[in-house]
Design a protein around this motif. Structure first.
Motif, PDB file in Angstrom:
ATOM      1  N   TRP A 286      -3.724   5.720   5.472  1.00 55.75           N
ATOM      2  CA  TRP A 286      -3.165   6.239   4.211  1.00 55.75           C
ATOM      3  C   TRP A 286      -4.278   6.376   3.177  1.00 55.75           C
ATOM      4  O   TRP A 286      -4.321   7.336   2.423  1.00 55.75           O
ATOM      5  N   PHE A 287      -5.181   5.395   3.130  1.00 60.70           N
ATOM      6  CA  PHE A 287      -6.295   5.457   2.177  1.00 60.70           C
ATOM      7  C   PHE A 287      -7.206   6.640   2.479  1.00 60.70           C
ATOM      8  O   PHE A 287      -7.582   7.395   1.579  1.00 60.70           O
ATOM      9  N   LEU A 288      -7.576   6.809   3.741  1.00 62.20           N
ATOM     10  CA  LEU A 288      -8.469   7.918   4.101  1.00 62.20           C
ATOM     11  C   LEU A 288      -7.803   9.271   3.859  1.00 62.20           C
ATOM     12  O   LEU A 288      -8.452  10.207   3.374  1.00 62.20           O
ATOM     13  N   GLY A 289      -6.525   9.377   4.173  1.00 67.60           N
ATOM     14  CA  GLY A 289      -5.795  10.611   3.888  1.00 67.60           C
ATOM     15  C   GLY A 289      -5.734  10.883   2.390  1.00 67.60           C
ATOM     16  O   GLY A 289      -5.949  12.012   1.943  1.00 67.60           O
ATOM     17  N   GLY A 290      -5.460   9.855   1.594  1.00 64.45           N
ATOM     18  CA  GLY A 290      -5.428  10.006   0.138  1.00 64.45           C
ATOM     19  C   GLY A 290      -6.776  10.405  -0.426  1.00 64.45           C
ATOM     20  O   GLY A 290      -6.861  11.218  -1.352  1.00 64.45           O
ATOM     21  N   LEU A 291      -7.828   9.861   0.144  1.00 62.83           N
ATOM     22  CA  LEU A 291      -9.178  10.213  -0.286  1.00 62.83           C
ATOM     23  C   LEU A 291      -9.467  11.694  -0.006  1.00 62.83           C
ATOM     24  O   LEU A 291      -9.981  12.406  -0.876  1.00 62.83           O
ATOM     25  N   LEU A 292      -9.103  12.155   1.172  1.00 56.21           N
ATOM     26  CA  LEU A 292      -9.295  13.573   1.492  1.00 56.21           C
ATOM     27  C   LEU A 292      -8.439  14.474   0.603  1.00 56.21           C
ATOM     28  O   LEU A 292      -8.883  15.534   0.167  1.00 56.21           O
ATOM     29  N   PHE A 293      -7.209  14.041   0.323  1.00 57.27           N
ATOM     30  CA  PHE A 293      -6.355  14.821  -0.575  1.00 57.27           C
ATOM     31  C   PHE A 293      -6.945  14.882  -1.977  1.00 57.27           C
ATOM     32  O   PHE A 293      -6.898  15.925  -2.637  1.00 57.27           O
TER      33      PHE A 293
ATOM     34  N   ASP B 114      -5.474  -8.182  18.706  1.00 56.89           N
ATOM     35  CA  ASP B 114      -4.626  -8.880  17.747  1.00 56.89           C
ATOM     36  C   ASP B 114      -3.672  -7.873  17.113  1.00 56.89           C
ATOM     37  O   ASP B 114      -4.078  -6.761  16.762  1.00 56.89           O
ATOM     38  N   ILE B 115      -2.431  -8.242  16.948  1.00 55.38           N
ATOM     39  CA  ILE B 115      -1.418  -7.350  16.400  1.00 55.38           C
ATOM     40  C   ILE B 115      -1.736  -6.954  14.951  1.00 55.38           C
ATOM     41  O   ILE B 115      -1.364  -5.875  14.499  1.00 55.38           O
ATOM     42  N   ARG B 116      -2.457  -7.801  14.224  1.00 59.73           N
ATOM     43  CA  ARG B 116      -2.792  -7.481  12.826  1.00 59.73           C
ATOM     44  C   ARG B 116      -3.687  -6.258  12.709  1.00 59.73           C
ATOM     45  O   ARG B 116      -3.675  -5.562  11.699  1.00 59.73           O
ATOM     46  N   VAL B 117      -4.435  -5.949  13.760  1.00 58.59           N
ATOM     47  CA  VAL B 117      -5.245  -4.728  13.780  1.00 58.59           C
ATOM     48  C   VAL B 117      -4.335  -3.511  13.665  1.00 58.59           C
ATOM     49  O   VAL B 117      -4.635  -2.551  12.956  1.00 58.59           O
ATOM     50  N   ILE B 118      -3.202  -3.563  14.350  1.00 51.84           N
ATOM     51  CA  ILE B 118      -2.247  -2.458  14.299  1.00 51.84           C
ATOM     52  C   ILE B 118      -1.577  -2.408  12.928  1.00 51.84           C
ATOM     53  O   ILE B 118      -1.339  -1.328  12.391  1.00 51.84           O
ATOM     54  N   TYR B 119      -1.269  -3.556  12.345  1.00 55.83           N
ATOM     55  CA  TYR B 119      -0.665  -3.571  11.001  1.00 55.83           C
ATOM     56  C   TYR B 119      -1.562  -2.855   9.999  1.00 55.83           C
ATOM     57  O   TYR B 119      -1.078  -2.132   9.136  1.00 55.83           O
ATOM     58  N   TRP B 120      -2.864  -3.072  10.096  1.00 52.74           N
ATOM     59  CA  TRP B 120      -3.797  -2.487   9.114  1.00 52.74           C
ATOM     60  C   TRP B 120      -4.093  -1.010   9.374  1.00 52.74           C
ATOM     61  O   TRP B 120      -4.705  -0.347   8.533  1.00 52.74           O
ATOM     62  N   ALA B 121      -3.658  -0.486  10.510  1.00 52.78           N
ATOM     63  CA  ALA B 121      -3.901   0.928  10.803  1.00 52.78           C
ATOM     64  C   ALA B 121      -3.227   1.831   9.769  1.00 52.78           C
ATOM     65  O   ALA B 121      -3.792   2.850   9.364  1.00 52.78           O
ATOM     66  N   TYR B 122      -2.051   1.468   9.323  1.00 55.04           N
ATOM     67  CA  TYR B 122      -1.325   2.309   8.367  1.00 55.04           C
ATOM     68  C   TYR B 122      -2.001   2.350   7.001  1.00 55.04           C
ATOM     69  O   TYR B 122      -2.306   3.438   6.506  1.00 55.04           O
TER      70      TYR B 122
ATOM     71  N   LEU C  10      -6.716   9.943  13.912  1.00 57.87           N
ATOM     72  CA  LEU C  10      -7.556   8.809  13.520  1.00 57.87           C
ATOM     73  C   LEU C  10      -6.839   7.478  13.723  1.00 57.87           C
ATOM     74  O   LEU C  10      -7.446   6.505  14.187  1.00 57.87           O
ATOM     75  N   ARG C  11      -5.555   7.433  13.401  1.00 55.30           N
ATOM     76  CA  ARG C  11      -4.802   6.183  13.562  1.00 55.30           C
ATOM     77  C   ARG C  11      -4.753   5.773  15.028  1.00 55.30           C
ATOM     78  O   ARG C  11      -4.978   4.606  15.369  1.00 55.30           O
ATOM     79  N   ILE C  12      -4.481   6.713  15.910  1.00 59.63           N
ATOM     80  CA  ILE C  12      -4.411   6.398  17.338  1.00 59.63           C
ATOM     81  C   ILE C  12      -5.793   6.011  17.865  1.00 59.63           C
ATOM     82  O   ILE C  12      -5.924   5.049  18.622  1.00 59.63           O
ATOM     83  N   ALA C  13      -6.816   6.735  17.440  1.00 56.16           N
ATOM     84  CA  ALA C  13      -8.176   6.406  17.871  1.00 56.16           C
ATOM     85  C   ALA C  13      -8.587   5.018  17.370  1.00 56.16           C
ATOM     86  O   ALA C  13      -9.187   4.227  18.113  1.00 56.16           O
ATOM     87  N   TYR C  14      -8.263   4.713  16.109  1.00 54.10           N
ATOM     88  CA  TYR C  14      -8.580   3.395  15.537  1.00 54.10           C
ATOM     89  C   TYR C  14      -7.896   2.285  16.327  1.00 54.10           C
ATOM     90  O   TYR C  14      -8.532   1.307  16.729  1.00 54.10           O
ATOM     91  N   ILE C  15      -6.594   2.438  16.561  1.00 49.18           N
ATOM     92  CA  ILE C  15      -5.850   1.399  17.272  1.00 49.18           C
ATOM     93  C   ILE C  15      -6.393   1.232  18.681  1.00 49.18           C
ATOM     94  O   ILE C  15      -6.601   0.112  19.154  1.00 49.18           O
TER      95      ILE C  15
ATOM     96  N   PHE D 175       0.804  -1.216   0.000  1.00 49.44           N
ATOM     97  CA  PHE D 175       0.000   0.000   0.000  1.00 49.44           C
ATOM     98  C   PHE D 175       0.842   1.272   0.000  1.00 49.44           C
ATOM     99  O   PHE D 175       0.343   2.351   0.276  1.00 49.44           O
ATOM    100  N   TYR D 176       2.125   1.157  -0.319  1.00 53.36           N
ATOM    101  CA  TYR D 176       2.990   2.341  -0.352  1.00 53.36           C
ATOM    102  C   TYR D 176       2.544   3.352  -1.403  1.00 53.36           C
ATOM    103  O   TYR D 176       2.847   4.528  -1.297  1.00 53.36           O
ATOM    104  N   PHE D 177       1.824   2.907  -2.421  1.00 55.00           N
ATOM    105  CA  PHE D 177       1.350   3.855  -3.430  1.00 55.00           C
ATOM    106  C   PHE D 177       0.391   4.875  -2.817  1.00 55.00           C
ATOM    107  O   PHE D 177       0.336   6.029  -3.258  1.00 55.00           O
ATOM    108  N   LEU D 178      -0.366   4.471  -1.791  1.00 57.39           N
ATOM    109  CA  LEU D 178      -1.263   5.408  -1.111  1.00 57.39           C
ATOM    110  C   LEU D 178      -0.472   6.484  -0.367  1.00 57.39           C
ATOM    111  O   LEU D 178      -0.830   7.660  -0.388  1.00 57.39           O
ATOM    112  N   LEU D 179       0.613   6.069   0.254  1.00 52.32           N
ATOM    113  CA  LEU D 179       1.474   7.012   0.954  1.00 52.32           C
ATOM    114  C   LEU D 179       2.128   7.974  -0.033  1.00 52.32           C
ATOM    115  O   LEU D 179       2.169   9.185   0.203  1.00 52.32           O
TER     116      LEU D 179
END
Length: 168
Positions: A99-106, A87-95, A73-78, A39-43
């Motif tokens: 990034w998607f929501l930020g890209g959408l707003l941009f 589950d640690i995978r919840v934290i992995y998906w936070a990024y 939002l990332r801190i609130a989500y986590i 998902f680096y393309f979103l960043l």
């Protein structure tokens, strides 16, 4: 960005083993790298949009979007989701999610760019009556530090999620 992401996806076991040879650490690191790296393309998109907005003389918009999505939002989500799904995978998906929501707003901001007000370049931009940009950023930073330091908004994330216990 995607070439780098694919490289990290493929080489993640070797890259992580260069820092720590523990199989458990490598397994967690590979899971994180393989979740985030595609998902680096979103960043990259978000950073390009932020640069365009800054170049057009609108630096407050990217700052606000990045603070809102990548920090708050990332801190609130986590905090919220790990409370229900420890589950640690919840934290992995936070990024990727933020990034998607930020890209959408941009993207919305760039589509509306011709209609956005443009401030004249001066030394100071008033955000609130009588408060300039630098004072606002200072006060906002102090407020966030205070809230995080005393854990007023964000409770502590259980350490069992962040640091898995070693199996005996």
């Amino acid at each position: 960005a995607e070439a780098i992401g694919l490289g990290i996806f493929v080489l993640s076991p070797l890259l992580i083993a260069a820092f720590n040879s523990s199989p458990e650490v490598i397994a967690y690191g590979v899971a994180d790298a393989r979740t985030v790296s595609l998902f680096y393309f979103l960043l990259a998109f978000s950073h390009c949009c932020a640069g365009i907005l800054r170049g057009t003389g609108r630096p407050i918009i990217p700052m606000a979007i990045m603070l809102a999505t990548w920090c708050a939002l990332r801190i609130a989500y986590i905090t919220a989701v790990t409370h229900f799904i420890p589950d640690i995978r919840v934290i992995y998906w936070a990024y990727p999610l933020t990034w998607f929501l930020g890209g959408l707003l941009f993207a919305v901001c760039l589509l509306r760019l011709p209609q956005m007000p443009h401030w004249k370049r001066t030394n100071k931009i008033e955000l609130v009556s009588g408060m300039d940009t630098s004072s606002f950023v200072y006060l906002f930073s102090a407020f966030c530090f205070f809230m995080l330091r005393f854990q007023i908004i964000i409770p502590t994330i259980p350490m069992s999620i962040m640091i898995p216990t070693a199996r005996k």
